[in-house]
Design a protein around this motif. Sequence first.
Motif, PDB file in Angstrom:
ATOM      1  N   GLU A   1       1.388 -12.178  12.620  1.00 51.83           N
ATOM      2  CA  GLU A   1      -0.056 -12.372  12.732  1.00 51.83           C
ATOM      3  C   GLU A   1      -0.749 -11.158  12.122  1.00 51.83           C
ATOM      4  N   LEU A   2      -1.623 -11.418  11.148  1.00 54.46           N
ATOM      5  CA  LEU A   2      -2.259 -10.317  10.417  1.00 54.46           C
ATOM      6  C   LEU A   2      -3.722 -10.191  10.820  1.00 54.46           C
ATOM      7  N   PRO A   3      -4.251  -8.962  10.738  1.00 53.26           N
ATOM      8  CA  PRO A   3      -5.684  -8.796  11.019  1.00 53.26           C
ATOM      9  C   PRO A   3      -6.516  -9.535   9.965  1.00 53.26           C
ATOM     10  N   ALA A   4      -7.746  -9.903  10.352  1.00 51.33           N
ATOM     11  CA  ALA A   4      -8.610 -10.693   9.463  1.00 51.33           C
ATOM     12  C   ALA A   4      -8.891  -9.953   8.153  1.00 51.33           C
ATOM     13  N   ASP A   5      -8.905  -8.614   8.193  1.00 53.48           N
ATOM     14  CA  ASP A   5      -9.266  -7.861   6.981  1.00 53.48           C
ATOM     15  C   ASP A   5      -8.036  -7.444   6.165  1.00 53.48           C
ATOM     16  N   PHE A   6      -6.856  -7.891   6.545  1.00 49.95           N
ATOM     17  CA  PHE A   6      -5.651  -7.514   5.800  1.00 49.95           C
ATOM     18  C   PHE A   6      -5.664  -8.139   4.409  1.00 49.95           C
ATOM     19  N   GLN A   7      -5.300  -7.344   3.400  1.00 50.24           N
ATOM     20  CA  GLN A   7      -5.208  -7.867   2.041  1.00 50.24           C
ATOM     21  C   GLN A   7      -3.843  -7.482   1.460  1.00 50.24           C
ATOM     22  N   PRO A   8      -2.955  -8.446   1.218  1.00 49.20           N
ATOM     23  CA  PRO A   8      -1.644  -8.099   0.657  1.00 49.20           C
ATOM     24  C   PRO A   8      -1.765  -7.658  -0.804  1.00 49.20           C
ATOM     25  N   ARG A   9      -0.797  -6.866  -1.242  1.00 46.05           N
ATOM     26  CA  ARG A   9      -0.802  -6.372  -2.618  1.00 46.05           C
ATOM     27  C   ARG A   9       0.663  -6.333  -3.054  1.00 46.05           C
ATOM     28  N   ASN A  10       0.998  -7.011  -4.128  1.00 43.56           N
ATOM     29  CA  ASN A  10       2.392  -7.047  -4.577  1.00 43.56           C
ATOM     30  C   ASN A  10       2.730  -5.764  -5.313  1.00 43.56           C
ATOM     31  N   THR A  11       3.921  -5.191  -5.004  1.00 50.25           N
ATOM     32  CA  THR A  11       4.293  -3.918  -5.635  1.00 50.25           C
ATOM     33  C   THR A  11       5.510  -4.044  -6.545  1.00 50.25           C
ATOM     34  N   ASP A  12       6.217  -5.198  -6.525  1.00 51.30           N
ATOM     35  CA  ASP A  12       7.423  -5.298  -7.351  1.00 51.30           C
ATOM     36  C   ASP A  12       7.287  -6.295  -8.505  1.00 51.30           C
ATOM     37  N   GLY A  13       6.068  -6.772  -8.757  1.00 51.12           N
ATOM     38  CA  GLY A  13       5.846  -7.670  -9.895  1.00 51.12           C
ATOM     39  C   GLY A  13       6.351  -9.082  -9.688  1.00 51.12           C
ATOM     40  N   GLU A  14       6.820  -9.401  -8.463  1.00 47.52           N
ATOM     41  CA  GLU A  14       7.388 -10.733  -8.242  1.00 47.52           C
ATOM     42  C   GLU A  14       6.333 -11.779  -7.884  1.00 47.52           C
TER      43      GLU A  14
END
Lengths: 285, 285
Positions: free
Chosen positions: B212-225
């Motif tokens: 469960e993630l907070p409402a303001d969480f923003q994922p960011r990909n770091t391995d180019g996949e």
Amino acid sequence: MSLLDHIRLCQQRDMARYRPFFAGHDRVGWVEHGLARRLLADDAHFQGDETALRLSPVFADFDSRSRAMAEVAARLVADGTLRKLRGEDFPAAAVHNGPPLFKLDRNAVAIFGIKACGVHMNGFVRRTDGPHLWIGRRAKNKSIAPGKLDHLVAGGQPYGLGIHENLIKECAEEAAIPESLAARAIPTGIVSYLMEHEGGLRDDVLFVFDLELPADFQPRNTDGEIEEFMLWPAERVLREIDTTDNLKFNVNLVMIDFLIRHGVIRPERPDYLELLGGLRRVGHR
Amino acid sequence: MSLLDHIRLCQQRDMARYRPFFAGHDRVGWVEHGLARRLLADDAHFQGDETALRLSPVFADFDSRSRAMAEVAARLVADGTLRKLRGEDFPAAAVHNGPPLFKLDRNAVAIFGIKACGVHMNGFVRRTDGPHLWIGRRAKNKSIAPGKLDHLVAGGQPYGLGIHENLIKECAEEAAIPESLAARAIPTGIVSYLMEHEGGLRDDVLFVFDLELPADFQPRNTDGEIEEFMLWPAERVLREIDTTDNLKFNVNLVMIDFLIRHGVIRPERPDYLELLGGLRRVGHR
């Protein structure tokens, strides 16, 4: 008993002791060979041989099949095969929760190996130290599993009631949970098993629900079926299942499913995959 | 494709096309008969007949078996059976997540029908209108399922890493989720399947996690996949699975499992029990 012991108990059967029971072209159950031979002496209701028992094809629709099975059930009480009837009908179908082919008294379901359904609800409170589960202690005068630990709410799925309706009804009767709160229960899947039980087979699918309750909620039993309610940390529930047989046989499985889904039982346990494999019946469809 | 179509695809195989593959007394996999015959010509590494392929008993421990399988894998690249190696080893064992008998390159796992594990994490946000799921779009240059929709975080289970450790590592690489947040992921069970895949069999157990993630969480990909991330209402995810094949094949199953556990897919659906039955592999243990 360990977690796996409880699961194995609910998956234990020797299918060689049973023959399939058909209504029309559909297999609706399994009947032990000795009982099947006695039933075959009654050619007004049954046909068949050593490989199958069939409800006589003269009973070709829901009403006539239900009447025929009611006559058979009454006779099984008269000759002592069944102790008594329950006065509550369950549907009989080709698949669990499928269109009913007839109905029959709940107490005759197992000896005909009829597919049955139930609703089991985990009532829980989320706390910072993990989920806590409401546990009921069954009344000592219940015919099934007297004095055993049980879910906050659980019940068989009778004929003529939807799954959701049945849950709402059981919530009111067993724990005085108002409909507004009960309606928040989340269906989370099933547990299923096929086990020998009192001369027959229980071929059950339990529809599982989780209801998150407010911290100040206090259940109250209204139908006399539950003696007391306790709120236990999930870890305590896990220990109770893993070291005793204090819980009603099938409640163990539904609570193991809850403990897995909520991460209390974790993949690092060596028996994790075996536990998961045993919570849903395999084979003998 | 419908929900059931996705499930059936992942359970589709003709086992008559394969023979068991043994290391010592343990069956570790399945090999297609044509490949098995070619491998049997190499009597430095294999023994067997039309009913079974065996790694030569001269390789009797983890290290010698792993070296032998590395030689075999290199030869399969040289003769064009495998396009290339991955440079990442998976464990081979008698049971999923069991003690490894040897390790082998990930790209050789399927053609030997080796039991493999993975971690799949549903990253979700709880909103008043129901759960929302983070969905990733796989990079167009990935060798497997380019451009398909995927979990926020998912990955195979390599040799030498625990399940929890692997999840933490993948969380960092695939979505820049810090360990403090990733550690809150809850293991909720498994999805498993056995399917024919690129000339071999994928015999997979996926360990499923919910975070469960907070409402303001923003994922960011770091391995180019992963090319982009989207936050979708669960109902939109359900529609996408039920009407397209835009999701990576096994992601469909893990998301169906999520949608069932969170009550988005409900028992009133006529295919409810069939869906549940197909999320865990049956048979061919």
